[in-house]
Scaffold this motif. Structure first.
Motif, mmCIF file in Angstrom:
data_model
loop_
_atom_site.group_PDB
_atom_site.id
_atom_site.type_symbol
_atom_site.label_atom_id
_atom_site.label_comp_id
_atom_site.label_asym_id
_atom_site.label_seq_id
_atom_site.Cartn_x
_atom_site.Cartn_y
_atom_site.Cartn_z
ATOM 1 N N TYR A 137 -8.693 -2.969 7.164
ATOM 2 C CA TYR A 137 -9.986 -3.638 7.442
ATOM 3 C C TYR A 137 -11.052 -3.107 6.488
ATOM 4 O O TYR A 137 -11.849 -3.869 5.910
ATOM 5 N N SER A 138 -11.080 -1.763 6.301
ATOM 6 C CA SER A 138 -12.140 -1.187 5.455
ATOM 7 C C SER A 138 -11.971 -1.633 3.998
ATOM 8 O O SER A 138 -12.962 -1.849 3.295
ATOM 9 N N LEU A 139 -10.716 -1.796 3.558
ATOM 10 C CA LEU A 139 -10.498 -2.267 2.182
ATOM 11 C C LEU A 139 -10.959 -3.722 2.040
ATOM 12 O O LEU A 139 -11.633 -4.085 1.064
ATOM 13 N N HIS B 146 -13.179 -5.387 3.786
ATOM 14 C CA HIS B 146 -14.641 -5.496 3.822
ATOM 15 C C HIS B 146 -15.272 -4.851 2.578
ATOM 16 O O HIS B 146 -16.270 -5.357 2.056
ATOM 17 N N ASP B 147 -14.685 -3.757 2.114
ATOM 18 C CA ASP B 147 -15.238 -3.105 0.919
ATOM 19 C C ASP B 147 -15.157 -4.012 -0.313
ATOM 20 O O ASP B 147 -16.008 -3.948 -1.204
ATOM 21 N N ASP C 94 -8.938 9.947 -7.153
ATOM 22 C CA ASP C 94 -9.244 8.510 -7.242
ATOM 23 C C ASP C 94 -10.306 8.252 -8.308
ATOM 24 O O ASP C 94 -10.202 7.317 -9.109
ATOM 25 N N PHE D 195 -8.072 13.834 -2.661
ATOM 26 C CA PHE D 195 -7.632 12.447 -2.863
ATOM 27 C C PHE D 195 -8.733 11.635 -3.553
ATOM 28 O O PHE D 195 -8.496 10.891 -4.497
ATOM 29 N N GLN D 196 -9.966 11.823 -3.082
ATOM 30 C CA GLN D 196 -11.080 11.056 -3.656
ATOM 31 C C GLN D 196 -11.406 11.507 -5.079
ATOM 32 O O GLN D 196 -11.707 10.680 -5.950
ATOM 33 N N GLY E 140 0.854 -1.201 0.000
ATOM 34 C CA GLY E 140 0.000 0.000 0.000
ATOM 35 C C GLY E 140 0.885 1.244 0.000
ATOM 36 O O GLY E 140 2.086 1.154 0.251
ATOM 37 N N LYS E 141 0.271 2.382 -0.228
ATOM 38 C CA LYS E 141 1.061 3.621 -0.274
ATOM 39 C C LYS E 141 1.475 4.104 1.111
ATOM 40 O O LYS E 141 2.347 4.940 1.249
ATOM 41 N N GLN F 215 -19.993 4.692 3.851
ATOM 42 C CA GLN F 215 -20.118 3.485 3.018
ATOM 43 C C GLN F 215 -21.595 3.139 2.795
ATOM 44 O O GLN F 215 -22.004 2.788 1.689
ATOM 45 N N HIS G 207 -7.717 1.156 8.100
ATOM 46 C CA HIS G 207 -7.798 1.344 6.640
ATOM 47 C C HIS G 207 -7.849 -0.019 5.931
ATOM 48 O O HIS G 207 -8.708 -0.249 5.063
ATOM 49 N N ARG H 66 -4.362 -3.816 -4.265
ATOM 50 C CA ARG H 66 -2.914 -3.644 -4.065
ATOM 51 C C ARG H 66 -2.119 -4.599 -4.967
ATOM 52 O O ARG H 66 -1.118 -5.192 -4.550
ATOM 53 N N ARG I 188 -1.818 7.158 5.020
ATOM 54 C CA ARG I 188 -2.384 7.562 6.309
ATOM 55 C C ARG I 188 -1.353 7.474 7.438
ATOM 56 O O ARG I 188 -1.218 8.425 8.220
ATOM 57 N N LYS J 175 -16.371 8.840 3.967
ATOM 58 C CA LYS J 175 -15.734 7.593 3.525
ATOM 59 C C LYS J 175 -14.227 7.731 3.342
ATOM 60 O O LYS J 175 -13.473 6.802 3.613
ATOM 61 N N THR J 176 -13.786 8.860 2.880
ATOM 62 C CA THR J 176 -12.356 9.032 2.569
ATOM 63 C C THR J 176 -11.677 10.039 3.499
ATOM 64 O O THR J 176 -10.650 9.743 4.101
HETATM 65 C C1 GRG Z 1 -16.303 -1.362 4.500
HETATM 66 C C2 GRG Z 1 -16.734 0.211 6.432
HETATM 67 C C3 GRG Z 1 -16.250 -0.006 5.074
HETATM 68 C C4 GRG Z 1 -15.793 1.057 4.396
HETATM 69 C C5 GRG Z 1 -15.220 0.952 3.070
HETATM 70 C C6 GRG Z 1 -12.305 1.825 1.998
HETATM 71 C C7 GRG Z 1 -13.716 2.038 1.570
HETATM 72 C C8 GRG Z 1 -14.766 2.285 2.599
HETATM 73 C C9 GRG Z 1 -14.014 1.908 0.295
HETATM 74 C C10 GRG Z 1 -12.996 1.543 -0.735
HETATM 75 C C11 GRG Z 1 -13.209 2.286 -1.985
HETATM 76 C C12 GRG Z 1 -12.878 3.730 -1.863
HETATM 77 C C13 GRG Z 1 -13.045 4.544 -3.092
HETATM 78 C C14 GRG Z 1 -12.464 4.241 -0.748
HETATM 79 C C15 GRG Z 1 -12.094 5.619 -0.547
HETATM 80 C C16 GRG Z 1 -10.791 5.645 0.115
HETATM 81 C C17 GRG Z 1 -9.729 5.114 -0.792
HETATM 82 C C18 GRG Z 1 -9.491 5.806 -2.081
HETATM 83 C C19 GRG Z 1 -9.068 4.057 -0.404
HETATM 84 C C20 GRG Z 1 -7.856 3.567 -1.074
HETATM 85 O O1 GRG Z 1 -6.791 4.189 -0.392
HETATM 86 P P1 GRG Z 1 -5.315 4.164 -0.910
HETATM 87 O O2 GRG Z 1 -5.288 4.553 -2.369
HETATM 88 O O3 GRG Z 1 -4.967 2.609 -0.794
HETATM 89 O O4 GRG Z 1 -4.482 4.973 0.015
HETATM 90 P P2 GRG Z 1 -3.576 1.895 -0.451
HETATM 91 O O5 GRG Z 1 -3.767 0.490 -0.954
HETATM 92 O O6 GRG Z 1 -2.460 2.615 -1.169
HETATM 93 O O7 GRG Z 1 -3.420 1.947 1.039
#
Ligand code: GRG
Length: 305
Positions: free
Chosen positions: A85-87, A89-90, A232, A228-229, A50-51, A160, A83, A102, A54, A191-192
């Motif tokens: 965990y959220s990935l 589950h997402d 994304d 960031f979002q 991961g990057k 979410q 973070h 990743r 956070r 969310k972000t």
């Molecule tokens: C399941 C409670 C729950 C929440 C899920 C993480 C998430 C919320 C959704 C994933 C999709 C998404 C667009 C999330 C927004 C945050 C985001 C862009 C996460 C990815 O973060 P990076 O790019 O990932 O920092 P790495 O892998 O680099 O850590």
């Protein structure tokens, strides 16, 4: 900051990754009572490349306040655990149903759904364990409060739920068509941006930040979180799975509400750049001590993955 080459910027941004990865490795090693399969699933997802955005924010926020980041390493790992965990589950079939994360198969594809759910559950508790074991009690309590608030029902999880609602998952789509920008911003704030804001707050608390400094971190976190979002969303349209390490064009193909979908790519990127400028201004209270955080903010919009 402008005089830095892209390579200098990248090496600064990755400078703390070895220390973060080593701490994540230590914290996720096998412990008595944890089944081997669960340890494997946790380590598979946490130690994937991961990057570490956070945790880096946690450490630099701390350094801004007390000139050293070392004391904030437990808080940095706790945020990364939430973070990850959220990935996990997402990515589950019940949520976004993704098979790549990743650059490797998602946790439920590599193991199975039940193991992925339980790995995510364990990571939430591991975050609390690390904070309460490895930080002074008063700092640990404040960090737990921040993490619980920003990753809980009114923020990460709530965002979410609203994101799934906007997809039409639960029947009627409320208010989305009348005020799409407001709805989208509100989803992403929770969310972000929430976990990004939590990272800065926790770093600040470990570094004994003043109330004014914490407020500056909040403004900075909210602005870079939204930027960031937006980026994304842009990368989802512009990039490839090979480059991002996750599936692309899913959002646009599903007709999901996104910034480029509403504003177009150019206006979305301009909005992200404006937010980063605003974010950097909000750190004026720190003067040159916040140079690393400002560099990171710029990376948020310049990043290619
Ligand atoms: C399941 C409670 C729950 C929440 C899920 C993480 C998430 C919320 C959704 C994933 C999709 C998404 C667009 C999330 C927004 C945050 C985001 C862009 C996460 C990815 O973060 P990076 O790019 O990932 O920092 P790495 O892998 O680099 O850590």
């Amino acid at each position: 900051m402008q005089s830095q080459t892209e390579d200098q910027q990248k090496s600064l941004l990755s400078s703390l990754v070895p220390a973060i990865d080593s701490a994540l490795d230590q914290y996720t090693r096998a412990v008595s009572g944890c089944p081997e399969r669960l340890t494997q699933a946790i380590r598979y997802s946490v130690l994937a490349p991961g990057k570490r955005l956070r945790p880096t924010l946690v450490l630099w926020a701390c350094e801004c306040c007390c000139d050293s980041w070392h004391a904030a390493l437990p808080a940095a790992c706790a945020v990364e655990f939430i973070h990850v965990y959220s990935l996990i589950h997402d990515d589950l079939p019940a949520m976004d149903d993704d098979d790549l994360r990743r650059g490797q198969p998602t946790c439920h594809m590599q193991f199975d759904e039940a193991t992925a759910i339980l790995a995510g559950d364990s990571l939430q508790m591991l975050a609390i364990e690390v904070l309460t074991n490895d930080l002074p009690a008063d700092v640990a309590v404040q960090c737990c409060q921040i993490l619980a608030k920003f990753s809980g029902r009114a923020n990460l999880v709530g965002g979410q739920v609203d994101d799934l609602t906007a997809e039409g998952r639960f029947g009627t789509i409320l208010q989305v068509e009348e005020r799409p920008m407001e709805y989208l911003k509100e989803i992403h704030r929770r969310k972000t941006s929430a976990l990004i804001e939590a990272s800065l707050q926790m770093g600040g608390v470990v570094g004994a930040a003043s109330a004014g400094q914490l407020a500056a971190f909040s403004s900075f976190g909210q602005a870079i979180g939204l930027a960031f979002q937006i980026i994304d969303d842009c990368l989802d349209v512009e990039s490839t799975p090979e480059n991002l390490g996750k599936s692309t064009r899913k959002d646009s193909n599903m007709g999901k509400l996104t910034y480029p979908g509403i504003l177009g790519l150019a206006a979305s990127r301009k909005m992200a750049n404006d937010l980063v400028a605003q974010a950097c201004d909000s750190l004026s209270v720190f003067g040159p001590k916040a140079t690393k955080l400002r560099t990171l903010a710029k990376f948020v919009v310049d990043r290619q993955s």
